[in-house]
Design a protein around this motif. Structure first.
Motif, PDB file in Angstrom:
ATOM      1  N   MET A   1       0.912  -1.243   0.201  1.00  0.00           N
ATOM      2  CA  MET A   1       0.007  -0.080   0.064  1.00  0.00           C
ATOM      3  C   MET A   1       0.923   1.192  -0.031  1.00  0.00           C
ATOM      4  O   MET A   1       0.536   2.156  -0.608  1.00  0.00           O
ATOM      5  CB  MET A   1      -0.904   0.042   1.296  1.00  0.00           C
ATOM      6  N   ARG A   2       2.096   1.240   0.654  1.00  0.00           N
ATOM      7  CA  ARG A   2       2.950   2.371   0.609  1.00  0.00           C
ATOM      8  C   ARG A   2       3.258   2.902  -0.570  1.00  0.00           C
ATOM      9  O   ARG A   2       3.214   4.026  -1.008  1.00  0.00           O
ATOM     10  CB  ARG A   2       4.180   2.099   1.678  1.00  0.00           C
ATOM     11  N   ASP A   3       3.828   1.871  -1.744  1.00  0.00           N
ATOM     12  CA  ASP A   3       4.112   2.176  -2.713  1.00  0.00           C
ATOM     13  C   ASP A   3       2.846   2.932  -3.636  1.00  0.00           C
ATOM     14  O   ASP A   3       3.321   3.972  -4.385  1.00  0.00           O
ATOM     15  CB  ASP A   3       4.613   1.078  -3.617  1.00  0.00           C
ATOM     16  N   ARG A   4       1.792   2.371  -3.460  1.00  0.00           N
ATOM     17  CA  ARG A   4       0.533   2.957  -4.342  1.00  0.00           C
ATOM     18  C   ARG A   4       0.434   4.348  -3.757  1.00  0.00           C
ATOM     19  O   ARG A   4      -0.274   5.100  -4.304  1.00  0.00           O
ATOM     20  CB  ARG A   4      -0.536   2.012  -4.181  1.00  0.00           C
ATOM     21  N   GLU A   5       0.508   4.673  -2.654  1.00  0.00           N
ATOM     22  CA  GLU A   5       0.281   5.944  -2.007  1.00  0.00           C
ATOM     23  C   GLU A   5       1.329   6.894  -2.407  1.00  0.00           C
ATOM     24  O   GLU A   5       0.941   8.125  -2.495  1.00  0.00           O
ATOM     25  CB  GLU A   5       0.429   6.046  -0.560  1.00  0.00           C
ATOM     26  N   LYS A   6       2.279   6.655  -2.924  1.00  0.00           N
ATOM     27  CA  LYS A   6       3.578   7.590  -3.626  1.00  0.00           C
ATOM     28  C   LYS A   6       2.870   7.856  -4.882  1.00  0.00           C
ATOM     29  O   LYS A   6       2.763   7.544  -5.698  1.00  0.00           O
ATOM     30  CB  LYS A   6       4.803   6.822  -3.547  1.00  0.00           C
ATOM     31  N   LYS A   7       2.625   9.509  -4.960  1.00  0.00           N
ATOM     32  CA  LYS A   7       2.040   9.910  -6.253  1.00  0.00           C
ATOM     33  C   LYS A   7       3.007  10.552  -7.054  1.00  0.00           C
ATOM     34  O   LYS A   7       2.757  10.627  -8.153  1.00  0.00           O
ATOM     35  CB  LYS A   7       1.108  10.901  -5.762  1.00  0.00           C
ATOM     36  N   ALA A   8       3.941  11.160  -6.493  1.00  0.00           N
ATOM     37  CA  ALA A   8       5.003  11.775  -7.587  1.00  0.00           C
ATOM     38  C   ALA A   8       6.369  11.780  -6.807  1.00  0.00           C
ATOM     39  O   ALA A   8       6.588  11.776  -5.601  1.00  0.00           O
ATOM     40  CB  ALA A   8       4.642  13.294  -7.622  1.00  0.00           C
ATOM     41  N   GLN A   9       7.399  11.983  -7.850  1.00  0.00           N
ATOM     42  CA  GLN A   9       8.787  11.992  -7.378  1.00  0.00           C
ATOM     43  C   GLN A   9       9.315  13.096  -8.247  1.00  0.00           C
ATOM     44  O   GLN A   9       9.066  13.170  -9.491  1.00  0.00           O
ATOM     45  CB  GLN A   9       9.609  10.534  -7.751  1.00  0.00           C
ATOM     46  N   HIS A  10      10.440  13.561  -7.673  1.00  0.00           N
ATOM     47  CA  HIS A  10      11.176  14.658  -8.430  1.00  0.00           C
ATOM     48  C   HIS A  10      12.274  13.681  -9.360  1.00  0.00           C
ATOM     49  O   HIS A  10      13.048  13.131  -8.591  1.00  0.00           O
ATOM     50  CB  HIS A  10      11.990  15.524  -7.567  1.00  0.00           C
ATOM     51  N   VAL A  11      12.389  13.993 -10.730  1.00  0.00           N
ATOM     52  CA  VAL A  11      13.415  13.217 -11.503  1.00  0.00           C
ATOM     53  C   VAL A  11      14.326  14.127 -11.705  1.00  0.00           C
ATOM     54  O   VAL A  11      14.282  15.085 -12.356  1.00  0.00           O
ATOM     55  CB  VAL A  11      12.675  12.603 -12.604  1.00  0.00           C
ATOM     56  N   ASP A  12      15.679  13.698 -11.406  1.00  0.00           N
ATOM     57  CA  ASP A  12      16.927  14.407 -11.447  1.00  0.00           C
ATOM     58  C   ASP A  12      17.633  13.710 -12.714  1.00  0.00           C
ATOM     59  O   ASP A  12      18.279  12.608 -12.313  1.00  0.00           O
ATOM     60  CB  ASP A  12      17.689  14.627 -10.486  1.00  0.00           C
ATOM     61  N   LEU A  13      17.770  14.146 -13.917  1.00  0.00           N
ATOM     62  CA  LEU A  13      18.570  13.517 -15.127  1.00  0.00           C
ATOM     63  C   LEU A  13      19.340  14.456 -15.866  1.00  0.00           C
ATOM     64  O   LEU A  13      18.480  15.428 -16.515  1.00  0.00           O
ATOM     65  CB  LEU A  13      17.428  12.661 -15.845  1.00  0.00           C
ATOM     66  N   SER A  14      20.232  14.413 -15.760  1.00  0.00           N
ATOM     67  CA  SER A  14      21.228  15.411 -16.449  1.00  0.00           C
ATOM     68  C   SER A  14      21.876  14.888 -17.619  1.00  0.00           C
ATOM     69  O   SER A  14      21.908  13.684 -17.626  1.00  0.00           O
ATOM     70  CB  SER A  14      22.399  15.972 -15.587  1.00  0.00           C
ATOM     71  N   LEU A  15      22.001  15.591 -18.753  1.00  0.00           N
ATOM     72  CA  LEU A  15      22.668  14.939 -19.968  1.00  0.00           C
ATOM     73  C   LEU A  15      24.141  14.312 -19.812  1.00  0.00           C
ATOM     74  O   LEU A  15      24.504  13.456 -20.322  1.00  0.00           O
ATOM     75  CB  LEU A  15      22.944  16.146 -21.049  1.00  0.00           C
ATOM     76  N   LEU A  16      24.698  15.086 -18.856  1.00  0.00           N
ATOM     77  CA  LEU A  16      26.148  14.436 -18.629  1.00  0.00           C
ATOM     78  C   LEU A  16      26.077  13.018 -17.962  1.00  0.00           C
ATOM     79  O   LEU A  16      26.654  12.113 -18.404  1.00  0.00           O
ATOM     80  CB  LEU A  16      26.915  15.443 -17.639  1.00  0.00           C
ATOM     81  N   ASP A  17      25.167  12.928 -16.963  1.00  0.00           N
ATOM     82  CA  ASP A  17      24.874  11.479 -16.435  1.00  0.00           C
ATOM     83  C   ASP A  17      24.423  10.490 -17.342  1.00  0.00           C
ATOM     84  O   ASP A  17      25.045   9.397 -17.409  1.00  0.00           O
ATOM     85  CB  ASP A  17      23.858  11.534 -15.148  1.00  0.00           C
ATOM     86  N   VAL A  18      23.674  10.866 -18.226  1.00  0.00           N
ATOM     87  CA  VAL A  18      23.350   9.980 -19.166  1.00  0.00           C
ATOM     88  C   VAL A  18      24.490   9.513 -20.156  1.00  0.00           C
ATOM     89  O   VAL A  18      24.500   8.521 -20.407  1.00  0.00           O
ATOM     90  CB  VAL A  18      22.251  10.488 -20.153  1.00  0.00           C
ATOM     91  N   GLN A  19      25.357  10.265 -20.444  1.00  0.00           N
ATOM     92  CA  GLN A  19      26.351  10.233 -21.263  1.00  0.00           C
ATOM     93  C   GLN A  19      27.443   9.438 -20.695  1.00  0.00           C
ATOM     94  O   GLN A  19      27.735   8.442 -21.497  1.00  0.00           O
ATOM     95  CB  GLN A  19      27.061  11.298 -21.497  1.00  0.00           C
ATOM     96  N   VAL A  20      27.478   9.531 -19.402  1.00  0.00           N
ATOM     97  CA  VAL A  20      28.683   8.704 -18.747  1.00  0.00           C
ATOM     98  C   VAL A  20      28.148   7.277 -18.633  1.00  0.00           C
ATOM     99  O   VAL A  20      28.878   6.403 -18.754  1.00  0.00           O
ATOM    100  CB  VAL A  20      28.877   9.240 -17.176  1.00  0.00           C
ATOM    101  N   SER A  21      26.638   7.372 -18.076  1.00  0.00           N
ATOM    102  CA  SER A  21      26.123   5.947 -18.177  1.00  0.00           C
ATOM    103  C   SER A  21      26.129   5.077 -19.482  1.00  0.00           C
ATOM    104  O   SER A  21      26.079   3.930 -19.357  1.00  0.00           O
ATOM    105  CB  SER A  21      24.663   6.013 -17.779  1.00  0.00           C
ATOM    106  N   SER A  22      26.246   5.684 -20.396  1.00  0.00           N
ATOM    107  CA  SER A  22      26.280   5.075 -21.768  1.00  0.00           C
ATOM    108  C   SER A  22      27.628   4.614 -22.347  1.00  0.00           C
ATOM    109  O   SER A  22      27.731   4.032 -23.311  1.00  0.00           O
ATOM    110  CB  SER A  22      25.732   6.164 -22.911  1.00  0.00           C
ATOM    111  N   LEU A  23      28.822   4.932 -21.473  1.00  0.00           N
ATOM    112  CA  LEU A  23      30.099   4.578 -21.734  1.00  0.00           C
ATOM    113  C   LEU A  23      30.197   3.387 -21.699  1.00  0.00           C
ATOM    114  O   LEU A  23      31.359   2.547 -22.569  1.00  0.00           O
ATOM    115  CB  LEU A  23      30.959   5.151 -21.188  1.00  0.00           C
ATOM    116  N   ALA A  24      29.297   2.213 -21.200  1.00  0.00           N
ATOM    117  CA  ALA A  24      29.413   0.713 -21.279  1.00  0.00           C
ATOM    118  C   ALA A  24      30.857   0.172 -21.092  1.00  0.00           C
ATOM    119  O   ALA A  24      31.218   0.159 -20.081  1.00  0.00           O
ATOM    120  CB  ALA A  24      28.716   0.286 -22.688  1.00  0.00           C
ATOM    121  N   ASN A  25      31.332  -0.571 -22.374  1.00  0.00           N
ATOM    122  CA  ASN A  25      32.534  -1.318 -22.269  1.00  0.00           C
ATOM    123  C   ASN A  25      33.663  -0.439 -21.915  1.00  0.00           C
ATOM    124  O   ASN A  25      34.786  -0.886 -21.112  1.00  0.00           O
ATOM    125  CB  ASN A  25      32.754  -2.394 -23.579  1.00  0.00           C
TER     126      ASN A  25
END
Length: 211
Positions: A1-25
């Motif tokens: 029930m607790r998960d269902r009660e959570k209605k919104a979250q602040h999503v923090d997603l920067s272009l730099l973070d995405v690029q670093v996470s895409s470096l893979a191998n």
């Protein structure tokens, strides 16, 4: 029930973070072995042949991700003996003799068109694809089938062509409600409708040349 009660979250997603996470191998090689990968164009730093090759017309991208796939590549180019060659037998061997292998393969690929090689390689289960220019992209049967091009009415340009939003929700495409707006087209709408400024405040901003 607790998960269902959570209605919104602040999503923090920067272009730099995405690029670093895409470096893979490349990231793994550095974090695990402190190896700084050099720039290699379209080539893969840890696998070969896994890159683009020139053909008689257009380039082709080949992703032979393991020894079995390389053996299939060798069959397609009519050099099955390469799969047992000590220089190319394993991926580690091929990495050590990367330049030599690339030269041999490119000499063969230049003899036929990208479409011919794509058909043969696909029959042997090797991931590959011709490298298209932008005209070929929009003429591609799959791009046409997916209706990636749409038209809309622009305020100053008239009917204009756009690339549609690639997201499909429940099988439905997200339609284009309006063409890209001209500079300031929605300023007053945002100030009044979303920020709650009244007409008097808008008049002041107009008079001062702010909007």
């Amino acid at each position: 029930m607790r998960d269902r009660e959570k209605k919104a979250q602040h999503v923090d997603l920067s272009l730099l973070d995405v690029q670093v996470s895409s470096l893979a191998n490349v990231a793994s090689s550095y974090l695990l072995k402190n190896h700084v990968t050099e720039r290699m164009g379209n080539a893969h730093g840890n696998i070969t042949p896994y890159e683009t090759f020139r053909c008689a017309d257009d380039p082709i991208m080949i992703a032979a991700g393991n020894d079995r796939m390389f053996a299939e590549v060798a069959k397609v180019v009519e050099h099955p003996e390469w799969a047992d060659d000590e220089r190319f037998k394993t991926n580690r061997d091929r990495i050590e003799h990367r330049d030599e292998l690339r030269s041999l393969l490119e000499d063969v690929f230049l003899q036929k068109t990208a479409a011919e090689w794509e058909e043969r390689l696909t029959e042997h289960g090797v991931p590959c694809g011709a490298v298209n220019n932008i005209e070929q992209v929009f003429d591609h049967p799959q791009v046409r089938h997916r209706e990636m091009v749409q038209t809309g009415e622009h305020e100053t340009l008239g009917e204009t062509t756009f690339v549609r939003n690639p997201i499909r929700a429940n099988g439905e495409t997200l339609s284009i409600d309006q063409a890209p707006p001209v500079l300031g087209a929605n300023t007053e709408e945002v100030l009044a409708g979303e920020l709650g400024l009244d007409e008097e405040s808008l008049q002041v901003l107009r008079k001062e040349g702010i909007i």
